[in-house]
Design a protein around this motif. Structure first.
Motif, PDB file in Angstrom:
ATOM      1  N   SER A  68       0.852  -1.197   0.000  1.00  9.28           N
ATOM      2  CA  SER A  68       0.000   0.000   0.000  1.00  9.28           C
ATOM      3  C   SER A  68       0.881   1.237   0.000  1.00  9.28           C
ATOM      4  O   SER A  68       2.052   1.203   0.382  1.00  9.28           O
ATOM      5  N   ASP A 126      -2.353   5.621   1.561  1.00 12.53           N
ATOM      6  CA  ASP A 126      -2.850   4.291   1.962  1.00 12.53           C
ATOM      7  C   ASP A 126      -3.624   3.576   0.850  1.00 12.53           C
ATOM      8  O   ASP A 126      -4.471   2.726   1.107  1.00 12.53           O
ATOM      9  N   SER A 127      -3.352   3.940  -0.388  1.00  6.92           N
ATOM     10  CA  SER A 127      -4.021   3.292  -1.517  1.00  6.92           C
ATOM     11  C   SER A 127      -3.307   1.979  -1.845  1.00  6.92           C
ATOM     12  O   SER A 127      -2.093   1.845  -1.685  1.00  6.92           O
ATOM     13  N   THR A 128      -4.098   1.021  -2.312  1.00 10.64           N
ATOM     14  CA  THR A 128      -3.519  -0.277  -2.719  1.00 10.64           C
ATOM     15  C   THR A 128      -3.417  -0.406  -4.239  1.00 10.64           C
ATOM     16  O   THR A 128      -3.093  -1.481  -4.747  1.00 10.64           O
ATOM     17  N   CYS A 154       2.239   4.559  -7.238  1.00  8.26           N
ATOM     18  CA  CYS A 154       0.871   4.642  -6.741  1.00  8.26           C
ATOM     19  C   CYS A 154       0.018   5.359  -7.790  1.00  8.26           C
ATOM     20  O   CYS A 154       0.366   6.463  -8.234  1.00  8.26           O
TER      21      CYS A 154
END
Length: 317
Positions: free
Chosen positions: A24, A29-31, A43
């Motif tokens: 992540s 906190d993006s996956t 990301c």
């Protein structure tokens, strides 16, 4: 010993994939993490580069078509099991020409002839490798005569190498074991080739091939399913120049007969031949029993017996 190690390797790969899936972004906190063209982990939401030290294992050159790729590539053919040395040794070309395509002088030609001769001699260091080379060449010869794809040759070579490592060839002929390995590979890959067809291109009797095949399949633990007669239908129908309607009808006859248990203990080639004969009569594309028997390499008596059973199973009599 091979299965546990292969299983552990698969478990490690699964763990690595699960680790990659749980990565992540520390900022948002993006996956949604992707790998871009420069082999960097990025990301997708905020554009943060997570890892820029990935190794690009591809070539350093670019090619836009097949000819450019062939001209720029500096590697040889891939490793193959069909050669005793797996194709890793040097091969001296038989053409007496230099790198620019110019013919060599008589002195250079005699020198290259000697080098080529000694290269062939030193490729095999002992009798074991010479026997392996002969066996793999036999597999390649028979596979070419049967018209099977390259994958079957690779599988047959692997089966023969396993039999050699397990010392299953002792007391048996090299030709018999290589033929049995090819027949087992055909069954394992789902290529419809009967034992009679394999015996026709082999130099050993059919009885020896069947005995050796049963022995190595039992000792090596080969999981081979029974031959499905439907695999022979397209090839037989094509040789007899029959339509798709006849093929579909023959497949239906085999399915109905198999559901009633008529397939147990019967030859798959004879069963398929009888189904094609019955289907040709039902579809008004009649072929004689002799014609079908010649293509399927079975007797007319076999076709008549299986034909009667299949017709009764279909409820026509």
């Amino acid at each position: 010993m091979e299965r546990p190690s292969r299983q552990r390797q698969q478990e490690r790969e699964t763990e690595q994939e699960s680790d990659e899936e749980t990565v992540s972004c520390p900022e948002c906190d993006s996956t949604d993490i992707v790998t871009d063209a420069d082999q960097e982990l990025v990301c997708e939401d905020c554009g943060l580069v997570l890892d820029e030290r990935n190794i690009d294992r591809g070539p350093e050159w670019r090619a836009f078509n097949h000819s450019e790729r062939q001209s720029k590539s500096r590697v040889g053919a891939p490793i193959t099991e069909t050669m005793h040395d797996k194709g890793l040794t040097t091969t001296i070309d038989w053409k007496d020409k230099d790198a620019y395509g110019r013919s060599l002088s008589s002195e250079k030609r005699s020198q290259m002839h000697r080098l080529r001769k000694w290269q062939e001699r030193i490729r095999t260091k002992d009798a074991g490798e010479r026997n392996l080379q002969f066996a793999l060449s036999e597999i390649d010869r028979m596979a070419s005569a049967l018209g099977v794809p390259r994958s079957v040759r690779e599988v047959a070579s692997v089966i023969y190498r396993r039999a050699l490592n397990e010392d299953l060839i002792r007391g048996r002929s090299i030709e018999g074991v290589s033929t049995a390995a090819l027949y087992a590979a055909c069954r394992q890959e789902g290529i419809p080739r009967s034992l009679d067809e394999v015996a026709d291109v082999s130099r050993v009797p059919q009885k020896e091939i069947g005995r050796t095949y049963r022995y190595i399949s039992q000792e090596l633990g080969l999981e081979l399913k029974p031959v499905d007669p439907k695999q022979f239908v397209p090839r037989f129908a094509s040789s007899l120049e029959l339509s798709e309607e006849v093929q579909s009808k023959a497949t239906e006859i085999i399915d109905v007969s198999a559901e009633q248990g008529l397939l147990s203990g019967k030859s798959p080639t004879g069963f398929a031949a009888a189904a094609i004969y019955a289907a040709s009569l039902l579809c008004n594309e009649k072929k004689t029993q002799r014609e079908v028997a010649d293509v399927a390499q079975v007797t007319e008596v076999t076709i008549r017996n299986r034909y009667q059973e299949q017709i009764e199973a279909m409820g026509f009599r």
